[in-house]
Design a protein around this motif. Structure first.
Motif, PDB file in Angstrom:
ATOM      1  N   ARG A   1      12.291   8.949  42.956  1.00 52.18           N
ATOM      2  CA  ARG A   1      11.809  10.053  43.657  1.00 52.18           C
ATOM      3  C   ARG A   1      12.863  10.979  44.223  1.00 52.18           C
ATOM      4  NH1 ARG A   1       8.427   8.340  48.680  1.00 52.18           N
ATOM      5  NH2 ARG A   1      10.330   7.146  49.527  1.00 52.18           N
TER       6      ARG A   1
ATOM      7  N   LYS B   1      16.008   4.313  56.553  1.00 51.09           N
ATOM      8  CA  LYS B   1      15.718   4.676  55.415  1.00 51.09           C
ATOM      9  C   LYS B   1      14.683   3.773  54.431  1.00 51.09           C
ATOM     10  CE  LYS B   1      18.540   4.951  50.861  1.00 51.09           C
ATOM     11  NZ  LYS B   1      17.445   5.630  50.011  1.00 51.09           N
ATOM     12  N   VAL B   2      14.690   2.626  54.726  1.00 53.66           N
ATOM     13  CA  VAL B   2      13.485   1.911  54.148  1.00 53.66           C
ATOM     14  C   VAL B   2      12.292   2.098  54.652  1.00 53.66           C
ATOM     15  CG1 VAL B   2      12.572  -0.599  54.203  1.00 53.66           C
ATOM     16  CG2 VAL B   2      15.071  -0.161  53.710  1.00 53.66           C
ATOM     17  N   ARG B   3      12.322   2.447  56.204  1.00 54.89           N
ATOM     18  CA  ARG B   3      10.894   2.583  56.654  1.00 54.89           C
ATOM     19  C   ARG B   3      10.554   4.181  56.192  1.00 54.89           C
ATOM     20  NH1 ARG B   3       9.377   3.167  63.120  1.00 54.89           N
ATOM     21  NH2 ARG B   3       8.045   5.140  62.934  1.00 54.89           N
ATOM     22  N   CYS B   4      11.538   5.035  56.051  1.00 52.79           N
ATOM     23  CA  CYS B   4      11.300   6.473  55.613  1.00 52.79           C
ATOM     24  C   CYS B   4      10.885   6.465  54.149  1.00 52.79           C
ATOM     25  CB  CYS B   4      12.593   7.117  55.758  1.00 52.79           C
ATOM     26  SG  CYS B   4      12.485   8.899  55.071  1.00 52.79           S
ATOM     27  N   ASP B   5      11.400   5.492  53.287  1.00 47.57           N
ATOM     28  CA  ASP B   5      11.041   5.414  51.925  1.00 47.57           C
ATOM     29  C   ASP B   5       9.714   4.867  51.594  1.00 47.57           C
ATOM     30  OD1 ASP B   5      13.156   6.693  51.008  1.00 47.57           O
ATOM     31  OD2 ASP B   5      14.394   4.780  50.731  1.00 47.57           O
TER      32      ASP B   5
ATOM     33  N   LEU C   1      11.944   3.093  43.204  1.00 47.33           N
ATOM     34  CA  LEU C   1      11.251   4.134  43.826  1.00 47.33           C
ATOM     35  C   LEU C   1      12.229   5.123  44.411  1.00 47.33           C
ATOM     36  CD1 LEU C   1       8.781   4.951  45.563  1.00 47.33           C
ATOM     37  CD2 LEU C   1       9.738   3.629  47.389  1.00 47.33           C
TER      38      LEU C   1
ATOM     39  N   TYR D   1      11.850  -1.110  44.646  1.00 49.17           N
ATOM     40  CA  TYR D   1      12.245  -0.597  45.854  1.00 49.17           C
ATOM     41  C   TYR D   1      13.491   0.715  45.301  1.00 49.17           C
ATOM     42  CZ  TYR D   1      14.351   1.605  49.820  1.00 49.17           C
ATOM     43  OH  TYR D   1      15.175   2.519  50.944  1.00 49.17           O
TER      44      TYR D   1
ATOM     45  N   MET E   1      11.683  -3.800  62.357  1.00 49.30           N
ATOM     46  CA  MET E   1      11.918  -4.623  61.167  1.00 49.30           C
ATOM     47  C   MET E   1      13.057  -5.397  61.232  1.00 49.30           C
ATOM     48  SD  MET E   1      11.090  -2.954  57.489  1.00 49.30           S
ATOM     49  CE  MET E   1      11.397  -1.400  58.112  1.00 49.30           C
TER      50      MET E   1
END
Lengths: 102, 576
Positions: free
Chosen positions: A22, B561-565, A18, A15, A1
């Motif tokens: 969570r 973290k972004v991928r995990c979330d 979330l 985000y 990414m």
């Protein structure tokens, strides 16, 4: 990414919502199951007679029986509660973020 | 000191294979007459699973297919497969036997085995699915030095797999000797060869369907048995408990926690090992890569928790009902347990049972369903062992081929075909090793092995995995220090404990004029020391680490973290 898209996701209000909701939710449920289980273990270690109390006068069945079964059921229900919330609200937030990324 | 020996017994009883290996199976096992009904039913299972393997082998030859069944297993199927991976013959026969012998204490152990699942769900299941590919080391090494972290993860995975596998093989050999009347070595070789065929030719696809088939058979067999047993009490638990209390030599005390759990430190330590050990078992974690996404990963834990919890309620009913129902069958007991009038002597209920308390569920099957159902349950017990060892071996082979070979030795430049070939060779070698060690350890005391496997999983695998997912400041050095601290302290403390120092190495002391085996320390399970030690070293070494590499690793946390979330960038299911 790419770094740019990571920053874009991180800045996305959904985000942040979330992640915040969570984290709070899973920590609450984790604390609950730890309290239930170690509460049970500590009762066995320090006050086992509590679990030996009959459920009603004259009954052979002790309090420990429904308590034990309830712990098994509560483990199942807590995972169910998590799945319900995650598959609904959390997944809706996640797919909204994913759509905005495209 | 009597207390101490009881605690040793507690430890031995608490581990599932110990349940199997300790009371009935240590020492000489009498061979039973060859049970042909059981053998025919088992052969039917073998033919069916070999059919599955043939089908799986034709489907695909990709690494994804081999390690994760193509990632296309549904949450429900994976929930069943997880239960099939986790419900060992030892927990079926061992826990029902423990309930039969000491009543309520059996339930305490069932609960310990179950409560790890919610923790897996809330903290790691979907995170693992979003970050990993084939093994849990994919996750714990995500942003760290591949060589160091993968080597460490592979070593601790192999330690867990090896001890778990040896314990299963020895348990399998003894059990099959009891159930089928086969020679010990024949049983071990049969289990080893079949498991090798499943894994080498069918990979994860075959392993998954063997586990699903076994879970369905075990759950339906146990359901029928519990239902038939409860019908003898008009489906009233109170009536069952009342008659059990009348029949059992220990009377009312079987209705409450007994003498097995008395020391808080050991109780908590064991609780930690059971709860967090499940969350660090490589063959269990690997199952989360077989589903297409985080949603299905969650669902699979939900179904697995339901099936496993239901199964433990059934074993509890089976154990309690057996107290009453087996006592009505003097033919199940040794001759000297029977009084002159042909009935069972009350005090002989537990010690007098022919074949030991591991046979409780098997005897109850015979009592409620006759010879045919006895054969069915015996075959299910054999199938159960096969499904568990296949899952373990696949996890061990993946640690060798995916972590050690592809990432460490070939440094990510291995081609897929070579990686799969290495994996199959590793499976073959692990299978031979399991057979060899299974035979070598026949008359050894293996009770400590599953306890050690759980302790290493809880103290080395789980802390590194958890912290790598959640803590930005962790570094390669911190992970390495923490993982090694957990691994080494778990192993060393286990060696110093009574189960190894006393029972295996034969160190004894005289207590009240009786010679008993002793440990160097009073702690039976190392988790209460080893787990915090692992977390401490991860934290301490990470905060002291100011290297350039550490800086890069902390910067990489955001992307992880972004991928995990969100699951954005996660491995998808293969499209076929």
């Amino acid at each position: 990414m790419q770094k740019a898209s990571i920053d874009a996701i991180k800045a996305h209000p959904k985000y942040q919502e979330l992640v915040r909701s969570r984290r709070r939710f899973s920590l609450t449920l984790t604390a609950l199951i730890l309290i239930i289980y170690f509460g049970f273990i500590l009762t066995i270690a320090f006050a086992p007679s509590l679990l030996a109390t009959p459920v009603s006068a004259g009954a052979v069945t002790t309090l420990g029986m429904p308590v034990g079964i309830l712990i098994i059921v509560s483990a199942f229900i807590l995972t169910g509660v998590y799945v319900y919330r995650a598959n609904g609200r959390f997944d809706a937030l996640t797919s909204a973020i994913q759509e905005d990324q495209q | 000191m009597i207390q101490l020996s009881r605690l040793g017994m507690l430890f031995a009883l608490l581990t599932p294979v110990a349940l199997l290996a300790a009371p009935a199976v240590s020492g000489a096992v009498e061979r039973q007459a060859t049970n042909w009904t059981a053998i025919y039913m088992f052969l039917a299972f073998v033919v069916a699973t070999l059919g599955i393997t043939y089908w799986a082998a034709r489907r695909s030859h990709s690494a994804k297919e081999f390690y994760t069944a193509g990632g296309g297993i549904t949450g429900f199927q994976n929930g069943l497969a997880i239960s099939g991976d986790f419900m060992s013959a030892a927990s079926f026969l061992g826990i029902s036997g423990l309930v039969f012998a000491s009543g309520y204490d059996g339930l305490i152990y069932s609960i310990g085995f179950l409560v790890g699942w919610p923790v897996i769900m809330f903290l790691i299941a979907e995170q693992i699915r979003n970050l990993g590919k084939f093994t849990f080391a994919d996750v714990s090494s995500y942003r760290f030095g591949q060589t160091q972290i993968r080597t460490m993860a592979a070593v601790s995975s192999l330690v867990v797999v090896a001890f778990y596998l040896i314990a299963q093989m020895v348990g399998a050999g003894k059990l099959i000797q009891l159930l089928f009347g086969l020679e010990y070595w024949m049983a071990v070789v049969a289990v080893g060869l079949l498991m090798m065929v499943y894994v080498i030719f069918g990979g994860m696809t075959a392993t998954t369907w063997v586990q699903i088939t076994k879970a369905v058979l075990l759950l339906s067999g146990a359901s029928f048995m519990a239902f038939a047993a409860m019908s003898a009490f008009d489906f009233s638990p109170e009536e069952m408990f009342r008659q059990a209390v009348e029949t059992h030599p220990e009377g009312l005390s079987i209705m409450a926690p007994g003498s097995l759990v008395t020391d808080p430190i050991n109780a908590i330590s064991l609780g930690l090992a059971l709860m967090f050990g499940t969350a660090g078992l490589p063959h269990i974690l690997m199952r989360f890569f077989t589903v297409p996404d985080a949603k299905e990963a969650r669902k699979s834990v939900f179904y697995a928790t339901g099936f496993i919890g239901y199964f433990y309620v059934l074993t509890f009913i089976i154990g309690f009902a057996a107290i009453v129902l087996l006592a009505q069958h003097p033919e199940f007991f040794k001759p000297d347990a029977i009084a002159a009038n042909g009935t069972l002597i009350k005090d002989q209920l537990v010690q007098g049972l022919d074949g030991g308390t591991n046979m409780v569920a098997i005897r109850l099957a015979e009592a409620v369903g006759g010879n045919l159902f006895l054969g069915f349950i015996s075959a299910v017990a054999f199938a159960t062992i096969l499904a568990v060892v296949a899952g373990l071996t696949l996890a061990g082979a993946s640690a060798i081929s995916h972590d050690l070979y592809a990432s460490v030795i070939a440094r990510g430049r291995a081609n897929e075909a070579t990686e799969i070939r290495i994996s199959k060779i590793a499976t073959f070698c692990l299978g031979l090793l399991a057979i060899g060690l299974g035979i070598a350890f026949e008359s050894q005391n293996v009770a400590f092995m599953v306890g050690l496997a759980f302790a290493v999983a809880a103290s080395a695998n789980f802390p590194v995995l958890l912290v790598s997912i959640y803590w930005r400041k962790m570094t390669t050095r911190g992970a390495l220090a923490g993982g090694l601290a957990g691994l080494i302290s778990a192993v060393v403390l286990t060696i110093m404990s009574k189960a190894v120092w006393g029972d295996v190495l034969g160190n004894t002391a005289m207590v009240d004029g009786v010679e008993v085996s002793v440990g160097l320390i009073g702690l039976n399970n190392p988790a209460i020391v080893a787990m915090p030690l692992a977390f401490f070293f991860i934290w301490f070494v990470s905060i002291l680490d100011n290297s350039a590499q550490a800086k890069r690793e902390r910067e990489a946390f955001e992307a992880q973290k972004v991928r995990c979330d969100t699951g954005i960038g996660a491995e998808g299911a293969s499209g076929h």
